[in-house]
Design an enzyme around this catalytic site. Structure first.
Site, mmCIF file in Angstrom:
data_model
loop_
_atom_site.group_PDB
_atom_site.id
_atom_site.type_symbol
_atom_site.label_atom_id
_atom_site.label_comp_id
_atom_site.label_asym_id
_atom_site.label_seq_id
_atom_site.Cartn_x
_atom_site.Cartn_y
_atom_site.Cartn_z
ATOM 1 N N HIS A 34 0.846 -1.191 0.000
ATOM 2 C CA HIS A 34 0.000 0.000 0.000
ATOM 3 C C HIS A 34 0.879 1.237 0.000
ATOM 4 O O HIS A 34 1.801 1.368 0.825
ATOM 5 C CB HIS A 34 -0.910 -0.009 1.231
ATOM 6 C CG HIS A 34 -1.957 1.049 1.245
ATOM 7 N ND1 HIS A 34 -3.112 0.974 0.492
ATOM 8 C CD2 HIS A 34 -2.010 2.223 1.925
ATOM 9 C CE1 HIS A 34 -3.845 2.068 0.725
ATOM 10 N NE2 HIS A 34 -3.210 2.823 1.578
ATOM 11 N N MET A 38 0.421 11.556 -0.369
ATOM 12 C CA MET A 38 -0.218 12.695 0.283
ATOM 13 C C MET A 38 0.393 13.996 -0.251
ATOM 14 O O MET A 38 1.612 14.080 -0.444
ATOM 15 C CB MET A 38 0.001 12.619 1.800
ATOM 16 C CG MET A 38 -0.563 11.357 2.429
ATOM 17 S SD MET A 38 -0.283 11.342 4.222
ATOM 18 C CE MET A 38 -0.822 9.680 4.617
ATOM 19 N N GLY A 143 -4.234 11.053 6.546
ATOM 20 C CA GLY A 143 -3.196 12.080 6.679
ATOM 21 C C GLY A 143 -1.990 11.612 7.470
ATOM 22 O O GLY A 143 -0.882 12.049 7.225
#
Ligand code: DX5
Ligand code: ZN
Length: 221
Positions: A34, A38, A143
């Protein structure tokens, strides 16, 4: 469903030794890697982009499960697909024209995923459920890695699982955020089949390979 998939998130790994980190989880049985992207705009933190994905692709055979926590993701689909992304997942909150973004991801031969923040109701993705190959349910506010699991997201997973089953969809139902040995079991029972884990793997006291094996043992029961 017996094809449960474990997708360790490299956000919790040591980027200075990424080849070793990836080799350890790959040999221990991880299914996907994964990749949390961001941009410091849609979410507070800034991580990595297509250049890093291109290098990552050279050091692993595992599919790259790219999670775009960025504004205007449609501008970057081509770059991530050409860098080697296998799955590209976009936030419904960032895509006013979600069907065309899903179509664009598929045009590159990638698995097309949609994801939604904890505060976003499942109904917002109803219209694209017939189109997507993957739904990612956030169980933390996106985040940062290492946040506390939000148990109220269990109901959302059950709700989306029911909708996918009603559509006879073969789309993956993936969960992401605060997934560990306890919460993974809850989400598996709720209907998820793919599990993102950052800290539970890369900060495991016996090392990341042991972290992968422990979670795969739970999935394979
Ligand atoms: C959160 C990321 C998640 C998270 C996973 O913004 O999308 O992938 O980092 O890390 P853990 O499993 O430590 O919550
Ligand atoms: Zn993620």
């Amino acid at each position: 469903m017996n094809n449960y998939l474990l997708a360790p998130s490299i956000i919790a790994s040591d980027f200075a030794h990424i080849a070793d980190e990836v080799a350890a989880i790959e040999s221990a049985g991880a299914d996907w890697i994964h990749v949390d992207v961001m941009d410091g705009h849609f979410v507070p933190d800034i991580t990595i982009g297509p250049l890093f994905v291109r290098s990552l692709k050279r050091v692993t055979n595992l599919p790259l499960d790219v999670h775009l926590m960025i504004s205007e993701p449609e501008k970057y689909i081509s770059a991530f697909a050409q860098a080697g992304a296998n799955n590209i997942t976009v936030h419904v909150e960032t895509c006013p024209n979600l069907p065309s973004v899903i179509q664009k991801i598929k045009s590159f031969g990638c698995i097309a995923g949609v994801t939604l923040n904890p505060a976003t109701p499942a109904s917002t993705i109803d219209s694209v459920l017939p189109l997507v190959d993957l739904v990612l349910v956030m169980s933390v506010v996106p985040g940062f890695s290492g946040q506390a699991f939000m148990p109220e997201m269990i109901d959302k997973v059950q709700e989306i699982r029911a909708k996918l089953n009603a559509l006879r969809s073969s789309a993956h139902l993936e969960v992401d955020g605060g997934i560990n040995a306890e919460t993974l079991l809850l989400m598996k029972k709720a209907g998820a089949n793919a599990f993102v884990t950052g800290n539970a793997v890369f900060k495991h006291p016996q090392g990341s390979a042991a972290g992968v094996r422990a979670l795969k043992d739970i999935l394979n029961v």
